[in-house]
Design a protein around this motif. Structure first.
Motif, mmCIF file in Angstrom:
data_model
loop_
_atom_site.group_PDB
_atom_site.id
_atom_site.type_symbol
_atom_site.label_atom_id
_atom_site.label_comp_id
_atom_site.label_asym_id
_atom_site.label_seq_id
_atom_site.Cartn_x
_atom_site.Cartn_y
_atom_site.Cartn_z
ATOM 1 N N UNK A 146 0.857 -1.166 0.000
ATOM 2 C CA UNK A 146 0.000 0.000 0.000
ATOM 3 C C UNK A 146 0.911 1.239 0.000
ATOM 4 N N UNK A 147 0.582 2.173 -0.839
ATOM 5 C CA UNK A 147 1.404 3.376 -0.980
ATOM 6 C C UNK A 147 1.177 4.333 0.194
ATOM 7 N N UNK A 148 2.126 5.229 0.366
ATOM 8 C CA UNK A 148 2.031 6.202 1.463
ATOM 9 C C UNK A 148 0.807 7.104 1.301
ATOM 10 N N UNK A 149 0.483 7.624 0.095
ATOM 11 C CA UNK A 149 -0.728 8.436 -0.033
ATOM 12 C C UNK A 149 -1.998 7.654 0.316
ATOM 13 N N UNK A 150 -2.051 6.361 -0.017
ATOM 14 C CA UNK A 150 -3.223 5.539 0.319
ATOM 15 C C UNK A 150 -3.326 5.355 1.837
ATOM 16 N N UNK A 151 -2.192 5.135 2.498
ATOM 17 C CA UNK A 151 -2.203 5.004 3.956
ATOM 18 C C UNK A 151 -2.657 6.310 4.617
ATOM 19 N N UNK A 152 -2.151 7.428 4.119
ATOM 20 C CA UNK A 152 -2.557 8.721 4.674
ATOM 21 C C UNK A 152 -4.051 8.976 4.451
ATOM 22 N N UNK A 153 -4.568 8.603 3.294
ATOM 23 C CA UNK A 153 -5.994 8.771 3.020
ATOM 24 C C UNK A 153 -6.832 7.968 4.015
ATOM 25 N N UNK A 154 -6.424 6.733 4.264
ATOM 26 C CA UNK A 154 -7.177 5.892 5.205
ATOM 27 C C UNK A 154 -7.081 6.437 6.639
ATOM 28 N N UNK A 155 -5.910 6.913 7.014
ATOM 29 C CA UNK A 155 -5.748 7.486 8.356
ATOM 30 C C UNK A 155 -6.630 8.715 8.510
ATOM 31 N N UNK A 156 -6.672 9.562 7.500
ATOM 32 C CA UNK A 156 -7.499 10.772 7.572
ATOM 33 C C UNK A 156 -8.978 10.407 7.626
ATOM 34 N N UNK A 157 -9.379 9.361 6.895
ATOM 35 C CA UNK A 157 -10.784 8.951 6.923
ATOM 36 C C UNK A 157 -11.196 8.390 8.281
ATOM 37 N N UNK A 158 -10.285 7.691 8.951
ATOM 38 C CA UNK A 158 -10.635 7.071 10.238
ATOM 39 C C UNK A 158 -10.293 7.945 11.439
ATOM 40 N N UNK A 159 -9.586 9.034 11.233
ATOM 41 C CA UNK A 159 -9.142 9.892 12.339
ATOM 42 C C UNK A 159 -10.275 10.380 13.236
ATOM 43 N N UNK A 160 -11.452 10.761 12.715
ATOM 44 C CA UNK A 160 -12.505 11.212 13.634
ATOM 45 C C UNK A 160 -12.963 10.144 14.617
ATOM 46 N N UNK A 161 -12.754 8.883 14.281
ATOM 47 C CA UNK A 161 -13.189 7.806 15.164
ATOM 48 C C UNK A 161 -12.129 7.437 16.205
ATOM 49 N N UNK A 162 -10.886 7.806 15.983
ATOM 50 C CA UNK A 162 -9.805 7.415 16.885
ATOM 51 C C UNK A 162 -9.882 8.051 18.272
ATOM 52 N N UNK A 163 -10.172 9.348 18.430
ATOM 53 C CA UNK A 163 -10.208 9.904 19.794
ATOM 54 C C UNK A 163 -11.216 9.194 20.691
ATOM 55 N N UNK A 164 -12.372 8.868 20.155
ATOM 56 C CA UNK A 164 -13.378 8.166 20.956
ATOM 57 C C UNK A 164 -12.839 6.822 21.414
ATOM 58 N N UNK A 165 -12.237 6.091 20.513
ATOM 59 C CA UNK A 165 -11.731 4.761 20.835
ATOM 60 C C UNK A 165 -10.534 4.843 21.795
ATOM 61 N N UNK A 166 -9.628 5.799 21.565
ATOM 62 C CA UNK A 166 -8.452 5.881 22.429
ATOM 63 C C UNK A 166 -8.815 6.385 23.823
ATOM 64 N N UNK A 167 -9.725 7.346 23.914
ATOM 65 C CA UNK A 167 -10.158 7.836 25.224
ATOM 66 C C UNK A 167 -10.870 6.719 25.994
ATOM 67 N N UNK A 168 -11.697 5.951 25.294
ATOM 68 C CA UNK A 168 -12.376 4.826 25.938
ATOM 69 C C UNK A 168 -11.359 3.783 26.390
ATOM 70 N N UNK A 169 -10.357 3.524 25.560
ATOM 71 C CA UNK A 169 -9.318 2.575 25.947
ATOM 72 C C UNK A 169 -8.541 3.033 27.158
ATOM 73 N N UNK A 170 -8.199 4.309 27.205
ATOM 74 C CA UNK A 170 -7.476 4.850 28.364
ATOM 75 C C UNK A 170 -8.360 4.789 29.610
#
Length: 166
Positions: free
Chosen positions: A1-25
């Motif tokens: 997977x290319x770096x631009x594709x990885x960055x695109x996926x990270x940007x698409x999932x980024x809004x969901x990460x704070x909820x999951x990481x805060x819940x995990x902490x």
């Protein structure tokens, strides 16, 4: 997977990460608390005994919710392994006359009451039967660990997940 594709996926999932990481902490904090409560409840091992009144404290006034409340105190004594321990009990009334008459009745008719004390430290006692619910804490611990494992899996694989349509 290319770096631009990885960055695109990270940007698409980024809004969901704070909820999951805060819940995990939060679960990393909750799991030790639940373990502590379960072990504490399991170790208390409440024993039942009998307490007898030894001292009566006269009626006193206190303010509760901006209105006067009158109470008296009875100090009970109980024995564990030939050692005396004491525990107070506050009893209240809405008027001073009611509290005074209840105190006189208690003095005239001393009644032994049940007391529950810790087998490991008899100075820890209560006048009502305590339920520690350590089994429920252990069940909750299992559920928290399963949820934490799910969030760990999700955070480790977030870049591979397509959470939003393209």
């Amino acid at each position: 997977m290319s770096i631009p594709e990885q960055l695109r996926r990270i940007i698409k999932t980024a809004p969901y990460l704070p909820y999951k990481s805060v819940t995990g902490i939060a679960m990393l904090i909750a799991i030790p608390v639940v373990i502590f409560k379960a072990v504490e409840g399991w170790n208390y091992n409440w024993k039942e005994g009998t307490a007898h009144p030894v001292e009566y404290v006269d009626v006193q006034e206190r303010i509760v919710d901006k209105s006067p409340n009158y109470f008296y105190k009875i100090i009970y004594s109980y024995k564990v392994d030939n050692k005396d321990y004491q525990i107070p009990k506050d009893l209240g009334a809405t008027t001073q006359a009611q509290a005074a008459s209840a105190l006189e009745v208690a003095r005239a008719n001393p009644v032994a009451i049940p007391v529950w004390y810790s087998a490991t430290d008899p100075s820890i006692a209560t006048l009502r039967q305590e339920e520690t619910h350590w089994q429920a804490y252990l069940l909750l611990l299992g559920l928290l660990i399963l949820m934490l494992a799910y969030f760990r899996w999700l955070l480790l694989n977030y870049y591979a997940l397509e959470l939003l349509p393209t």
